[in-house]
Motif scaffolding. Structure first.
Motif, mmCIF file in Angstrom:
data_model
loop_
_atom_site.group_PDB
_atom_site.id
_atom_site.type_symbol
_atom_site.label_atom_id
_atom_site.label_comp_id
_atom_site.label_asym_id
_atom_site.label_seq_id
_atom_site.Cartn_x
_atom_site.Cartn_y
_atom_site.Cartn_z
ATOM 1 N N LEU A 151 0.856 -1.190 0.000
ATOM 2 C CA LEU A 151 0.000 0.000 0.000
ATOM 3 C C LEU A 151 0.893 1.241 0.000
ATOM 4 O O LEU A 151 1.766 1.394 0.869
ATOM 5 N N LEU A 152 0.712 2.095 -1.011
ATOM 6 C CA LEU A 152 1.510 3.326 -1.127
ATOM 7 C C LEU A 152 0.579 4.535 -1.170
ATOM 8 O O LEU A 152 -0.421 4.515 -1.883
ATOM 9 N N TYR A 153 0.903 5.581 -0.421
ATOM 10 C CA TYR A 153 0.217 6.872 -0.568
ATOM 11 C C TYR A 153 1.156 7.786 -1.355
ATOM 12 O O TYR A 153 2.255 8.079 -0.878
ATOM 13 N N ARG A 154 0.725 8.215 -2.512
ATOM 14 C CA ARG A 154 1.560 9.085 -3.364
ATOM 15 C C ARG A 154 2.965 8.505 -3.527
ATOM 16 O O ARG A 154 3.963 9.236 -3.523
ATOM 17 N N GLY A 155 3.043 7.174 -3.566
ATOM 18 C CA GLY A 155 4.316 6.489 -3.768
ATOM 19 C C GLY A 155 5.033 6.079 -2.490
ATOM 20 O O GLY A 155 5.964 5.277 -2.530
ATOM 21 N N TYR A 156 4.641 6.620 -1.354
ATOM 22 C CA TYR A 156 5.340 6.302 -0.102
ATOM 23 C C TYR A 156 4.717 5.079 0.574
ATOM 24 O O TYR A 156 3.489 5.045 0.777
ATOM 25 N N PRO A 157 5.536 4.077 0.952
ATOM 26 C CA PRO A 157 5.002 2.866 1.599
ATOM 27 C C PRO A 157 4.324 3.196 2.933
ATOM 28 O O PRO A 157 4.839 4.011 3.718
ATOM 29 N N ILE A 158 3.205 2.535 3.167
ATOM 30 C CA ILE A 158 2.425 2.792 4.383
ATOM 31 C C ILE A 158 3.266 2.511 5.639
ATOM 32 O O ILE A 158 3.127 3.200 6.654
ATOM 33 N N GLU A 159 4.167 1.525 5.537
ATOM 34 C CA GLU A 159 4.987 1.188 6.717
ATOM 35 C C GLU A 159 5.873 2.375 7.110
ATOM 36 O O GLU A 159 6.038 2.665 8.291
ATOM 37 N N GLN A 160 6.442 3.065 6.085
ATOM 38 C CA GLN A 160 7.321 4.210 6.390
ATOM 39 C C GLN A 160 6.516 5.379 6.946
ATOM 40 O O GLN A 160 6.948 6.068 7.868
ATOM 41 N N LEU A 161 5.328 5.591 6.384
ATOM 42 C CA LEU A 161 4.498 6.695 6.876
ATOM 43 C C LEU A 161 4.043 6.407 8.312
ATOM 44 O O LEU A 161 4.050 7.301 9.163
#
Ligand code: CMC
Length: 435
Positions: free
Chosen positions: A66-76
């Protein structure tokens, strides 16, 4: 890419364009199919239909990505905050510190409700479900904020977006306070987004209230995980409503209504109810057997997903969070959490669930955390609605600006009676009255 798909039908042949995205499966363009060959496509539940182009959220259901605007949900989840994620979803890029400060300030200063809105809450019966109140009150915002209703004006759209994100916690908390007969608590602009929500829900005017930083961060993290999920049922509802030119407050109210169902956001409440009903690990096999029985409508709530055929990455994060939050809040041995872990273990080893690739979804563990934060079960889906408002609003804004956007108007495969003549009632036979 200039690849084409060739379609051969009894009415003739055509070449259909293949649209490539930046990631994920390509889509065969069928918009000319009816005009050229007089065929419709049939896809109940939109299993193979891309209804729009979107640059907001990407899901790889096979890999559990799952990515928000390319960023992985785990990192966010690990490094970001809900308001930063809200900015990212709305504007497409992570904010600088000054952009985030300004955005947080704007959201903080839109949290108050018009005083007349209080009368709306009073009109609801005391035991009304808070989601019922949310649908009504959010829809009614369009009767109060006329200065942000011009959907063709980018500034109006932005103000409406800010208002919705900012006022949702105030409305949610007021829905709860109404249901327990306590006075509404006004927003406190010195607090964070989730700190303010906790205060509005749990403070009483006669006592000082301290926001618990563990609860504040836990809620912020859960909100990050729920912020958007591409074209799910409620988001699609918002887009369909918005496609007719309806105002944003009305569109988001329609999204809240769609979210409420137990197959969607209502599942978090249903999971807790199910776990309470199961009660003890010994009864798990009985409920697993019911979930597998085609004649029984019961489903294992919090299990399965239209897109994820792997572990929902959000569920993985929440499961880990459960351990941490329960430890910190002193509920480490919560029997419902133990029961949920056991249920997951048994289901994941069962051939029925393995074959169908049914894994825990985001709603399976979120209720356990809400419970630890003393959030009543009836408010679980409301929490989801607060967070998802960001996604709804971002998707609505994207839709309005999409040059390919048209009114959403699906067709149907008609299976009713063919044309027939009206029969006067005096000579009508019972068999001609449809049941
Ligand atoms: N328990 C038992 N069987 C299930 C379940 C479940 N939770 N979910 C799917 N199945 C079975 C279903 O009966 C079908 O079996 P068969 O092939 O033998 O007919 C097969 O798995 C495929 O299911 P489907 O209904 O065709 O799948 P779908 O993509 O239409 O539905 C779903 C997805 C999420 C609605 C469904 O899995 C479900 O009802 N789950 C329980 C409710 C839930 O947890 N919803 C939250 C979803 S995630 C967060 C959100 O959207 O808000």
């Amino acid at each position: 890419m200039n690849d084409k798909a060739r379609l051969t039908t009894p009415h003739g042949e055509t070449e259909l364009p293949i649209h490539e995205g930046t990631m994920g499966p390509a889509a065969i363009g069928i918009d000319r199919l009816y005009r050229e060959l007089h065929y419709l496509t049939y896809d109940p539940g939109f299993v193979s239909t891309a209804a729009c182009k979107s640059a907001i959220t990407f899901i790889d259901g096979e890999q559990g990505v799952l990515l928000y605007r390319g960023y992985p949900i785990e990192q966010l989840a690990e490094q970001s905050s809900f308001l930063e994620v809200a900015y990212l979803l709305l504007y497409g890029e992570l904010p600088t510190q000054s952009q985030l400060d300004e955005f947080s300030d704007i959201i903080t200063h839109h949290t108050m409700l018009n005083e007349n809105l209080r009368d709306f809450f009073r009109g609801f019966y005391h035991d009304a479900h808070p989601m019922a109140i949310m649908v009504g009150v959010v829809g009614s915002l369009s009767a109060f904020y006329h200065d942000s209703l011009d959907i063709h004006d980018p500034r109006h759209r932005e103000i409406a977006a800010h208002r919705l994100i900012a006022k949702m916690p105030t409305i949610a908390a007021a829905s709860y306070k109404h249901s327990i007969g306590e006075p509404f608590i006004y927003p406190d602009n010195s607090l964070s987004y989730t700190g303010n929500l906790l205060k509005m829900m749990f403070a009483v005017p006669s006592e000082p209230y301290e926001v618990d930083p563990v609860a504040e961060r836990a809620l912020d993290l859960i909100f990050i995980l729920h912020a958007d999920h591409e074209q799910n049922a409620s988001t699609s509802t918002v887009r369909v409503a918005g496609s007719s030119g309806a105002n944003p407050f009305a569109c988001i109210a329609s999204g809240i209504a769609a979210l409420w169902g137990p197959a969607h956001g209502g599942a978090n409440e249903a999971v807790l109810t199910m776990l309470e009903e199961i009660g003890t690990p010994e009864r798990i096999p009985e409920f697993i057997a019911r979930a597998k029985d085609r004649k029984d409508p019961f489903r294992l709530m919090g299990f399965g997903h239209r897109v994820y055929k792997n572990y929902d990455p959000r569920a993985r994060i929440i499961r880990k969070m459960c351990h941490e939050v329960l430890d910190k809040l002193g509920d480490a041995n919560d029997p419902l959490f133990e029961l949920a872990l056991k249920l997951e273990e048994i289901a994941l080893a069962d051939e029925y669930f393995i074959e169908r690739k049914l894994y825990p979804n985001v709603d399976f563990y979120s209720g356990i955390i809400y419970r630890a934060l003393k959030i009543p079960t009836k408010l679980f889906t409301v929490m989801f609605a607060i967070a998802r408002t960001v996604g709804w609003v971002a998707q609505w804004m994207e839709m309005i600006q999409d040059p390919e956007q048209r009114i959403s108007r699906p067709r149907q495969l008609y299976v009713g009676p063919v044309q027939r003549d009206y029969v006067p009632i005096e000579i009508r036979k019972a068999s001609e009255v449809s049941s």
